[in-house]
Every structure is written in C-alpha cells, then in structure tokens.
Design an enzyme around this catalytic site. Structure first.
Site, PDB file in Angstrom:
ATOM      1  CG  ASP A  20      -1.701  -1.428   1.357  1.00 55.09           C
ATOM      2  OD1 ASP A  20      -2.576  -1.528   0.587  1.00 55.09           O
ATOM      3  OD2 ASP A  20      -1.344  -2.000   2.281  1.00 55.09           O
ATOM      4  CD  GLU A  32      -0.927  -3.568  -6.935  1.00 54.40           C
ATOM      5  OE1 GLU A  32      -1.798  -4.014  -6.114  1.00 54.40           O
ATOM      6  OE2 GLU A  32      -1.346  -2.368  -7.170  1.00 54.40           O
TER       7      GLU A  32
HETATM    8  O1  TRH Z   1       4.709  -6.151   0.678  1.00 57.43           O
HETATM    9  P1  TRH Z   1       3.937  -6.776  -0.280  1.00 57.43           P
HETATM   10  O2  TRH Z   1       3.419  -8.103   0.145  1.00 57.43           O
HETATM   11  O3  TRH Z   1       2.440  -5.875  -0.290  1.00 57.43           O
HETATM   12  C1  TRH Z   1       1.398  -6.397  -0.240  1.00 57.43           C
HETATM   13  C2  TRH Z   1       0.510  -6.289  -1.767  1.00 57.43           C
HETATM   14  O4  TRH Z   1       0.667  -4.854  -2.121  1.00 57.43           O
HETATM   15  C3  TRH Z   1      -0.683  -6.738  -1.818  1.00 57.43           C
HETATM   16  O5  TRH Z   1      -1.282  -6.629  -3.109  1.00 57.43           O
HETATM   17  C4  TRH Z   1      -1.650  -6.123  -0.715  1.00 57.43           C
HETATM   18  O6  TRH Z   1      -2.794  -6.227  -0.730  1.00 57.43           O
HETATM   19  C5  TRH Z   1      -1.044  -5.994   0.709  1.00 57.43           C
HETATM   20  O7  TRH Z   1       0.387  -5.767   0.492  1.00 57.43           O
HETATM   21  C6  TRH Z   1      -1.640  -5.135   1.350  1.00 57.43           C
HETATM   22  O8  TRH Z   1       4.354  -6.694  -1.457  1.00 57.43           O
HETATM   23  P2  TRH Z   1       4.801  -5.410  -2.825  1.00 57.43           P
HETATM   24  O9  TRH Z   1       3.381  -5.192  -3.092  1.00 57.43           O
HETATM   25  O10 TRH Z   1       5.527  -6.258  -3.535  1.00 57.43           O
HETATM   26  O11 TRH Z   1       5.327  -4.391  -1.730  1.00 57.43           O
HETATM   27  C7  TRH Z   1       6.743  -4.516  -1.212  1.00 57.43           C
HETATM   28  C8  TRH Z   1       7.365  -2.876  -1.453  1.00 57.43           C
HETATM   29  O12 TRH Z   1       8.393  -3.059  -0.807  1.00 57.43           O
HETATM   30  C9  TRH Z   1       7.703  -2.510  -2.855  1.00 57.43           C
HETATM   31  O13 TRH Z   1       7.086  -1.280  -2.811  1.00 57.43           O
HETATM   32  C10 TRH Z   1       8.905  -2.858  -3.033  1.00 57.43           C
HETATM   33  C11 TRH Z   1       9.690  -2.566  -1.694  1.00 57.43           C
HETATM   34  N1  TRH Z   1      10.677  -3.148  -1.205  1.00 57.43           N
HETATM   35  C12 TRH Z   1      11.870  -2.248  -0.839  1.00 57.43           C
HETATM   36  O14 TRH Z   1      11.701  -1.242  -0.901  1.00 57.43           O
HETATM   37  N2  TRH Z   1      13.208  -2.776  -0.673  1.00 57.43           N
HETATM   38  C13 TRH Z   1      13.413  -4.083  -0.261  1.00 57.43           C
HETATM   39  O15 TRH Z   1      14.442  -4.598   0.266  1.00 57.43           O
HETATM   40  C14 TRH Z   1      12.074  -4.929  -0.626  1.00 57.43           C
HETATM   41  C15 TRH Z   1      12.468  -6.494  -0.304  1.00 57.43           C
HETATM   42  C16 TRH Z   1      11.034  -4.702  -0.993  1.00 57.43           C
END
Ligand code: TRH
Length: 380
Positions: free
Chosen positions: A20, A276
C-alpha cells in the site's frame, strides 16, 4: 504571478506489508517530479513507510520527503481544505470531515479510488467508470492493469533506459553488489527471493543446492526467513548472514530503499517477488521471475494468478509455457517446486528473451501516473 499548481491528495491506509505504502509513495513522487503537481500523501502508519524511506520521521505530523508533503493521517482528523484531485488508495475510507470539505469546495474535486492491480478482463470494463457519490461529489474507479483500456502500471520516466544501461555495465553492477556486501562466485547465478511464508521453499533450495551450477540466493529480511531458517537448520537469521550448502549460497539482506531494490532486481538472473509493487518491478527488470501472489479469502487470488499467466505466457512455445506456469502454480500452492524448477531451467534462453519482450510490450502503454493526469485533464 506564479502559476498555482494543481493540488492532489493521496490517502493510504497500510493494511499490512509494504504494498500500500510502496505504491502510493512511488506514485506521489512521480506526480511531483514528472508532472509538477503539489502532492500531499496521507499515511496512517509511518513505521511501514520508514522501511522504504529510512529518513521518515515517524513522529512528525507533517514533513517534506522528496518534495512530497507527507502527512500523518491522525486518528482525530483536523479540518483540512480538500485538494483538486483526491485519490483513495485501495478503497480506503476517507475521513468524513474531509469528504464534507470536498463537498464544500466551489468546484468539486476529482475523486478516484485507485484499485489493486489485476489482469482480469473485467477490469477493462470498469476502469474509469463512476462509482458511488457523496452528496454532490462523484467517485470514479481507476484500475491499473496490463491491457489497453486500463490505467497501466507505475513506471518512472527513463526507468527502462536506466535499467538497460545498468545491466550493460558490469562494473556498475559489481560496485552496487559490493556496496551491499554481495560477492557472488564467478559464474554463479544470482537470484533474489522476496516472498510470503512458503512450504514449497525447501524443495527449491534442495534443487539449487544439488545443482551443477552455483547459485547465490539473496533474501531481503522478511516473512520467508522462517522457512529459510528451517531448511538451513539455524535460528535468528538476520541481514548479513551468509550460509553455504553445496552449490547454494544463501545471503540475508537488509530491506533497502525502493531504488536500491530495483537495482538488485536488475542484477539478478531471476527474481522471486510478491504482492503488487515488487511484482511490477520484476517485470521492468526484464528478467524471468516468479510471483507469489497476495492470498485472498476464498482463493480469489488464484483467479488473478491465472488471469496474469494467461496474458504473460502468450508468445512462448508450449513447453516453455507449461514450465513457467507449472512453477508459478506450484509455488502459489506451497507445493514442491524442484521438478518445475528443473523444467523451467531447460527453457531459460527463451524465458529470458520473453521477459524482455513482455517488458517492452508493457512499456507501450502510458504509465499509471500519466494516465491519472490525463484522466484529470479529460474530466475538467
Ligand atoms: O509487501 P507486499 O506483500 O504488499 C502487499 C501487496 O501489495 C498486496 O497486494 C496488498 O494487498 C498487501 O500488500 C496489503 O508486496 P509488494 O506489493 O511487492 O510491496 C513491497 C514493497 O517493498 C515494494 O514497493 C518494494 C519494496 N521493497 C523495498 O523497497 N526494499 C526491499 O528491500 C524490498 C524487499 C521491497
């Protein structure tokens, strides 16, 4: 007189994880830097935000970060003037006093619900349609997506050029990896692993450990670490830990900022991603990847998985299609994936080419921030 910037308010409630805030933070920055807008980002959980942006002051009611006006979304809402454009991210409920402030404006704002990403076909029919009304203010659906007729995907200007340059520059990659304490053995394949808990992980690690090619697996701190610990037979894994089992080196990484995470994905031969935003970033990396979809009630996430697969595998040969689909389905079912992994490896060159082609095809669509700005332009 200086021109008044259009004011946008983005509201984000952190349900769980980082998606989010990851999406709204990325969008807010892009609207400011690429479209010259004045953006306030209202967030109810600055701790989650701090993981992505360590300079966040979690106690500040208001702060500027990357020219975005970041606001703590308080439990007790204070009277606030409504902006010209209001985005409720992922169907979050706006404060009722803010909704009244929208009504009180001379000209009502454009109010949109930015939805979750889905490759399902119905998204095309619903994107841009009017949703509910609050008094005189109409809300609209805005759906990101992969196909024409959707709102597209978040993609910063020049992202793919930066990615390509970096992937062509081995020295830059080496320096970046060294900066993170990563020093893979020559010839080792580099894989990143960002996923939810998964009972299928052990079989994948077994396969990589028993492989004739060396693998260096990079695991950012997070929910999958418990499964990694069980497989290694260790406890308390934390950033900096490195463990070697036969052909497999497992290295735990700290959670890094979004732009560093991008570069990590660009360095890797294969990326396991989730949710996402990381899912989309893996696509812009132009490398084969594995998606751990966010689980939803009554398994509706499985329909979303199939909808994406159906689009993604178009253009692949039947055996490569079966290999990658089998891998993704097994991973999302928490099943053993060793055989699927071996099969996928057999189609590597084709899958690599395909990942780049898919990325280029997706980049033909307007990016999501631009699509939002265009939507506003058409609305006024
Ligand atoms: O963290 P998530 O599992 O988020 C989820 C999904 O968005 C899902 O659809 C939603 O319903 C739920 O949250 C509430 O996975 P996502 O979407 O990949 O988000 C991770 C964020 O973290 C993304 O912006 C990338 C970032 N990230 C970093 O900035 N540094 C890191 O080292 C890593 C591993 C990720």
């Amino acid at each position: 007189m200086p021109e008044m910037k259009t004011r946008w308010d983005i509201f984000c409630t952190v349900v769980d994880n980082f998606g989010d805030i990851g999406v709204t933070w990325r969008l807010a920055r892009q609207l400011v830097t690429e479209h010259g807008l004045a953006v306030r980002l209202w967030v109810d959980d600055l701790r989650a935000f701090e993981r992505l942006c360590p300079e966040i002051d979690i106690d500040a009611v208001q702060q500027w970060q990357h020219d975005v006006d970041v606001r703590q979304w308080p439990a007790e809402w204070q009277p606030t003037e409504a902006a010209d454009v209001v985005i409720a991210a992922f169907a979050c409920q706006l404060p009722s006093a803010y909704m009244d402030a929208m009504v009180e404006r001379e000209k009502p704002p454009l109010w949109m619900n930015l939805d979750y990403l889905s490759a399902e076909d119905w998204v095309i029919g619903c994107h841009g349609l009017p949703s509910v009304k609050y008094k005189s203010v109409q809300k609209f659906f805005f759906f990101p997506g992969f196909q024409k007729g959707t709102g597209g995907l978040l993609r910063e200007r020049g992202l793919l050029e930066r990615r390509r340059q970096f992937q062509q520059d081995l020295q830059a990659q080496r320096e970046f990896l060294q900066g993170m304490g990563i020093d893979p053995a020559p010839g080792a394949q580099l894989i990143s692993l960002f996923a939810y808990e998964n009972s299928g992980l052990a079989s994948w690690l077994d396969a990589m450990a028993g492989d004739s090619t060396a693998t260096h697996l990079l695991v950012p701190e997070g929910r999958i670490l418990g499964d990694v610990e069980r497989w290694l037979g260790v406890q308390g894994l934390a950033a900096g830990a490195v463990h070697v089992r036969d052909a497999l080196t497992v290295q735990v990484l700290p959670f890094v900022r979004q732009d560093q995470y991008d570069r990590l994905l660009w360095c890797c031969d294969f990326n396991a991603v989730r949710g996402e935003d990381s899912f989309v970033r893996a696509q812009w990396a132009g490398r084969p990847f594995l998606w751990h979809i966010y689980r939803q009630e009554e398994d509706i996430h499985l329909d979303k998985l199939e909808a994406f697969l159906e689009l993604y595998v178009k253009g692949l040969s039947a055996p490569a299609r079966e290999a990658i689909s089998g891998l993704w389905r097994a991973w999302n079912a928490g099943e053993k994936i060793a055989d699927h992994w071996q099969l996928t490896r057999k189609h590597w060159p084709e899958l690599e080419k395909h990942a780049e082609a898919w990325c280029q095809e997706q980049a033909l669509q307007a990016d999501l921030a631009t699509a939002l700005v265009q939507f506003y332009g058409n609305w006024i």
